[in-house]
Design a protein around this motif. Structure first.
Motif: not given
Length: 373
Positions: A134-142, A145-147
């Motif tokens: 979940e911690n990592g999920h938030k880091r990416y979701a925040e 724009k994801l590359p």
């Protein structure tokens, strides 16, 4: 693990690896907790990918498991700093997989800070990331724009049993450390900071043990959930800290900052469910606090008129006792393999994704064939 248990686990992962074998093998960097049962999962990842490096989480490495992995696979040292400097991170990936298609298997968002740099500057191609927590999920979701695509298993229903059992193991280890000093849970009011999957599991188990539990969460929706389940919800966070004899931090973000520690009542115990750098701002704690070992894995912080105890240096307490959640963890690991195959198909857009429901059902059915006996 007994020999027959290892044979069953290897057979399970062989079936899963065959089910989710990619058409084309990508290269892979695997971040993982290197616990005693983990080599079977690592071998499965190596079946479906060209496994270029295993990066064990530094505070959860079983020496025997590492030795077993190192017979066939490169093990590198993992740190947040490794993936904070973009140029250094690109050089590292180049050194292991130059010009190749790469999948990144993450536990905690380590690759998030330099993902753009990797996608832009790496000589090969970053197919995407599979994130476990979940911690990592938030880091990416925040990220704005994801590359590349990010497949998250953090919120999968297959992870629910693991989250519940991790909460139980946190309470077990916390109580074991307290008992090592002659203290017990009963009669000691507890504050649980964070009422997500882990925090709610911790709160329920503490309540079942007769502990008076107060919950704090920045999300008002979770506060209403806690209230509906019979927990006291803190209206004043500082007052809740001052009243708690045990503080369990389960946010995946910073629960306690430097100024918060002075609000702890004398003799309070503080424990977390993740790495100290993610959950506690210990660097901001005033220098007037003296740090003294006070039993194995217990540190006493003391200044004039105030003291509290920090368990396991602020790192996840459950890893002191193996952090075992039984075979349920193999559901999540199988879903990671399904996520790798999704990324190799090349049909996902940039952004967050989940494993297909049909794939989850297939994983669950396979798992039940092996472990519902």
């Amino acid at each position: 693990m007994e020999q027959f248990e290892r044979a069953r686990l290897d057979s399970y992962f062989a079936r899963i690896a065959d089910t989710f074998a990619p058409t084309e093998k990508p290269s892979c960097f695997l971040i993982t907790h290197l616990l005693p049962e983990r080599p079977s999962f690592v071998r499965a990842v190596g079946t479906g990918t060209r496994l270029r490096a295993v990066l064990p989480k530094p505070k959860s490495i079983d020496p025997a498991a590492r030795r077993e992995i190192e017979k066939t696979t490169q093990c590198d040292t993992l740190s947040r700093e490794l993936f904070e400097d973009a140029a250094a991170a690109v050089d590292y990936v180049e050194s292991r997989a130059a010009g190749e298609d790469v999948v990144l298997c993450d536990v905690g968002g380590y690759f998030a800070p330099i993902l753009n740099a990797l996608c832009d500057n790496f000589s090969g191609r970053i197919l995407g990331v599979v994130e476990d927590t979940e911690n990592g999920h938030k880091r990416y979701a925040e990220r704005d724009k994801l590359p590349c695509p990010v497949v998250s298993v953090a919120r999968s229903p297959l992870k629910d049993p693991e989250d519940f059992l991790v909460g139980q193991s946190v309470v077990f280890s916390t109580e074991a450390l307290m008992r090592s000093r002659g203290d017990i849970l009963h009669g000691r009011a507890a504050l649980v900071i964070g009422f997500g999957k882990l925090g709610s599991s911790i709160a329920r188990l503490l309540h079942a043990k007769g502990v008076q539990v107060t919950v704090h969460d920045v999300d008002p929706v979770r506060r209403t959930q806690a209230l509906s389940q019979g927990f006291t919800v803190a209206r004043d966070r500082d007052a809740a800290l001052h009243g708690a004899g045990l503080v369990l931090c389960a946010t995946g973000a910073v629960s306690l900052r430097g100024e918060d520690f002075s609000s702890l009542r004398n003799g309070a115990y503080v424990a977390t469910v993740t790495s100290s750098e993610d959950e506690l701002d210990l660097a901001a704690l005033p220098d007037v606090y003296q740090r003294t070992p006070n039993g194995e894995h217990v540190t006493r912080y003391q200044t004039t008129g105030h003291y509290f105890y920090l368990l396991n240096g602020g790192n996840a307490v459950n890893f002191l006792h193996g952090a075992s959640v039984g075979p349920f963890i193999f559901l999540v690991q199988a879903e990671i393999l399904a996520g790798v195959r999704m990324l190799t198909r090349g049909d996902l857009g940039h952004g967050m994704h989940e494993v297909d429901a049909d794939d989850r059902a297939s994983i669950a059915a396979t798992w039940l064939n092996y472990y519902n006996r």
